[in-house]
Motif scaffolding. Structure first.
Motif, PDB file in Angstrom:
ATOM      1  N   THR A 135      22.847  36.675  12.617  1.00  0.00           N
ATOM      2  CA  THR A 135      22.867  36.347  14.229  1.00  0.00           C
ATOM      3  C   THR A 135      21.704  35.248  14.412  1.00  0.00           C
ATOM      4  O   THR A 135      21.704  34.344  15.396  1.00  0.00           O
ATOM      5  CB  THR A 135      22.830  37.660  14.975  1.00  0.00           C
ATOM      6  OG1 THR A 135      23.974  38.473  14.697  1.00  0.00           O
ATOM      7  CG2 THR A 135      22.820  37.413  16.287  1.00  0.00           C
ATOM      8  N   LYS A 136      20.619  35.642  14.054  1.00  0.00           N
ATOM      9  CA  LYS A 136      19.444  34.716  14.434  1.00  0.00           C
ATOM     10  C   LYS A 136      19.506  33.524  13.967  1.00  0.00           C
ATOM     11  O   LYS A 136      19.230  32.289  14.880  1.00  0.00           O
ATOM     12  CB  LYS A 136      18.143  35.232  13.918  1.00  0.00           C
ATOM     13  CG  LYS A 136      17.623  36.589  14.392  1.00  0.00           C
ATOM     14  CD  LYS A 136      16.369  37.195  13.938  1.00  0.00           C
ATOM     15  CE  LYS A 136      15.884  38.175  14.236  1.00  0.00           C
ATOM     16  NZ  LYS A 136      14.595  38.964  13.831  1.00  0.00           N
ATOM     17  N   GLU A 137      19.979  33.225  12.800  1.00  0.00           N
ATOM     18  CA  GLU A 137      20.238  31.983  12.203  1.00  0.00           C
ATOM     19  C   GLU A 137      21.367  31.254  13.132  1.00  0.00           C
ATOM     20  O   GLU A 137      21.284  29.887  13.184  1.00  0.00           O
ATOM     21  CB  GLU A 137      20.657  32.094  10.668  1.00  0.00           C
ATOM     22  CG  GLU A 137      19.708  32.493  10.029  1.00  0.00           C
ATOM     23  CD  GLU A 137      19.900  32.636   8.583  1.00  0.00           C
ATOM     24  OE1 GLU A 137      21.246  32.257   8.187  1.00  0.00           O
ATOM     25  OE2 GLU A 137      19.118  32.940   7.632  1.00  0.00           O
ATOM     26  N   ILE A 138      22.400  31.846  13.483  1.00  0.00           N
ATOM     27  CA  ILE A 138      23.565  31.246  14.198  1.00  0.00           C
ATOM     28  C   ILE A 138      22.975  30.667  15.477  1.00  0.00           C
ATOM     29  O   ILE A 138      23.426  29.710  15.932  1.00  0.00           O
ATOM     30  CB  ILE A 138      24.441  32.160  14.689  1.00  0.00           C
ATOM     31  CG1 ILE A 138      25.535  32.462  13.064  1.00  0.00           C
ATOM     32  CG2 ILE A 138      25.480  31.885  15.599  1.00  0.00           C
ATOM     33  CD1 ILE A 138      26.236  33.771  13.169  1.00  0.00           C
ATOM     34  N   GLU A 139      21.982  31.633  16.237  1.00  0.00           N
ATOM     35  CA  GLU A 139      21.478  31.251  17.358  1.00  0.00           C
ATOM     36  C   GLU A 139      20.558  30.164  17.200  1.00  0.00           C
ATOM     37  O   GLU A 139      20.591  28.964  17.975  1.00  0.00           O
ATOM     38  CB  GLU A 139      20.610  32.525  18.098  1.00  0.00           C
ATOM     39  CG  GLU A 139      21.402  33.506  18.615  1.00  0.00           C
ATOM     40  CD  GLU A 139      22.385  33.285  19.442  1.00  0.00           C
ATOM     41  OE1 GLU A 139      22.045  32.371  20.644  1.00  0.00           O
ATOM     42  OE2 GLU A 139      23.505  33.811  19.617  1.00  0.00           O
ATOM     43  N   VAL A 140      19.833  29.953  16.132  1.00  0.00           N
ATOM     44  CA  VAL A 140      18.991  28.715  15.890  1.00  0.00           C
ATOM     45  C   VAL A 140      19.824  27.783  15.622  1.00  0.00           C
ATOM     46  O   VAL A 140      19.587  26.501  16.149  1.00  0.00           O
ATOM     47  CB  VAL A 140      18.176  29.172  14.651  1.00  0.00           C
ATOM     48  CG1 VAL A 140      17.328  27.706  14.477  1.00  0.00           C
ATOM     49  CG2 VAL A 140      16.997  29.993  14.959  1.00  0.00           C
ATOM     50  N   ARG A 142      22.998  27.175  16.815  1.00  0.00           N
ATOM     51  CA  ARG A 142      23.662  26.865  18.109  1.00  0.00           C
ATOM     52  C   ARG A 142      22.401  26.179  18.906  1.00  0.00           C
ATOM     53  O   ARG A 142      22.860  24.945  19.898  1.00  0.00           O
ATOM     54  CB  ARG A 142      24.045  28.055  18.943  1.00  0.00           C
ATOM     55  CG  ARG A 142      25.388  28.748  18.282  1.00  0.00           C
ATOM     56  CD  ARG A 142      25.522  29.974  18.992  1.00  0.00           C
ATOM     57  NE  ARG A 142      26.803  30.583  18.695  1.00  0.00           N
ATOM     58  CZ  ARG A 142      27.287  31.714  19.106  1.00  0.00           C
ATOM     59  NH1 ARG A 142      26.620  32.324  19.933  1.00  0.00           N
ATOM     60  NH2 ARG A 142      28.458  32.009  18.502  1.00  0.00           N
ATOM     61  N   GLY A 143      21.189  26.429  19.126  1.00  0.00           N
ATOM     62  CA  GLY A 143      20.072  25.739  19.707  1.00  0.00           C
ATOM     63  C   GLY A 143      20.031  24.262  19.063  1.00  0.00           C
ATOM     64  O   GLY A 143      19.866  23.322  19.969  1.00  0.00           O
ATOM     65  N   GLU A 144      19.969  24.206  17.880  1.00  0.00           N
ATOM     66  CA  GLU A 144      20.041  22.982  17.158  1.00  0.00           C
ATOM     67  C   GLU A 144      21.095  22.143  17.680  1.00  0.00           C
ATOM     68  O   GLU A 144      20.758  20.844  17.889  1.00  0.00           O
ATOM     69  CB  GLU A 144      19.599  22.930  15.891  1.00  0.00           C
ATOM     70  CG  GLU A 144      18.331  23.660  15.380  1.00  0.00           C
ATOM     71  CD  GLU A 144      18.352  23.807  13.868  1.00  0.00           C
ATOM     72  OE1 GLU A 144      19.528  23.680  13.368  1.00  0.00           O
ATOM     73  OE2 GLU A 144      17.222  24.181  13.262  1.00  0.00           O
ATOM     74  N   ASN A 145      22.364  22.507  17.494  1.00  0.00           N
ATOM     75  CA  ASN A 145      23.556  21.819  18.069  1.00  0.00           C
ATOM     76  C   ASN A 145      23.332  21.527  19.660  1.00  0.00           C
ATOM     77  O   ASN A 145      23.700  20.464  19.821  1.00  0.00           O
ATOM     78  CB  ASN A 145      24.723  22.748  17.597  1.00  0.00           C
ATOM     79  CG  ASN A 145      24.824  22.820  16.174  1.00  0.00           C
ATOM     80  OD1 ASN A 145      24.584  21.923  15.450  1.00  0.00           O
ATOM     81  ND2 ASN A 145      25.744  23.935  15.833  1.00  0.00           N
ATOM     82  N   LYS A 146      22.897  22.435  20.182  1.00  0.00           N
ATOM     83  CA  LYS A 146      22.779  22.011  21.879  1.00  0.00           C
ATOM     84  C   LYS A 146      21.812  20.888  21.949  1.00  0.00           C
ATOM     85  O   LYS A 146      21.921  19.946  22.636  1.00  0.00           O
ATOM     86  CB  LYS A 146      22.385  23.171  22.614  1.00  0.00           C
ATOM     87  CG  LYS A 146      22.118  23.135  23.949  1.00  0.00           C
ATOM     88  CD  LYS A 146      23.781  22.993  24.650  1.00  0.00           C
ATOM     89  CE  LYS A 146      23.725  23.104  25.908  1.00  0.00           C
ATOM     90  NZ  LYS A 146      25.038  22.686  26.566  1.00  0.00           N
TER      91      LYS A 146
END
Length: 214
Positions: A135-140, A142-146
């Motif tokens: 989940t943390k990696e996915i959030e990271v 997602r942030g990088e993608n954003k």
């Protein structure tokens, strides 16, 4: 050794009633052989004594047979009793073993259940840890993608501005080209007129020369 005593010993060693009957028949045959033959003279007293002796021996044999039968009956009853006792003991041992096996199976089942629950708990914790990490990696990501999306949008806007500037420059260049083209056309037109005038002058000069020098 008398026939009765010998018969008694043989009956004691006999295996079954059939063998005893054969021994009795053999003894009677021997007694018959011992009786006086027809050629011999026998008194009534001797015959009576032989008959009484034979009856006595037969009674002794019968008593011995009854004793042996009683012993066999007692042995049979004792063996049946022992067999029943052995069967009862075997049943008790089987029930005891069955109970012990059931207890061991229940204990083993309980241990396996505990181990399975412990393993399930450990796997659940590991899954939760992995899920949290993912989940943390996915959030990271997602942030990088954003951030990447915002950066790309900014770069796209800059490219659009640059394209707009290039379009303006192209438009200006087109205007300049058109102006240059008009200037060139005017110059070419003037040059053409000059050439036409020059050619006309040359032609007129040639004709004048032809007229002067025919």
């Amino acid at each position: 050794m008398s026939v009765a005593l010998e018969l008694y010993e043989q009956l004691s060693d006999a295996a079954d009633d059939q063998a005893r009957f054969q021994l009795i028949a053999h003894a009677i045959g021997r007694l018959e052989e011992a009786w006086p033959r027809a050629s011999e003279v026998a008194t009534a007293h001797d015959v009576r004594e032989s008959e009484l002796r034979l009856q006595k021996e037969i009674e002794e044999v019968r008593k011995e047979i009854e004793v042996v039968r009683g012993e066999n009956k007692d042995m049979e009853l004792r063996l049946q009793k022992e067999l029943k006792q052995v069967e009862l003991n075997l049943r008790k041992e089987i029930e005891s073993l069955r109970g012990e096996s059931t207890k061991e199976l229940e204990a083993l089942r309980g241990e396996l259940t505990k181990e399975f629950e412990a393993l399930r708990g450990g796997l659940t914790k590991e899954i939760e840890v992995v899920r949290g990490g993912l989940t943390k990696e996915i959030e990271v990501v997602r942030g990088e993608n954003k951030d990447m999306e915002l950066r790309l949008q900014k770069e796209i806007k800059q490219v659009e501005l640059q394209v707009q500037e290039v379009r303006v420059e192209v438009q200006e260049a087109r205007v300049e080209i058109k102006a240059t083209e008009a200037s060139l056309r005017t110059a070419i037109h003037r040059q053409t007129l000059w050439l036409v005038g020059a050619v006309g002058a040359v032609v007129g000069f040639i004709r004048m020369l032809e007229w002067l020098f025919p």
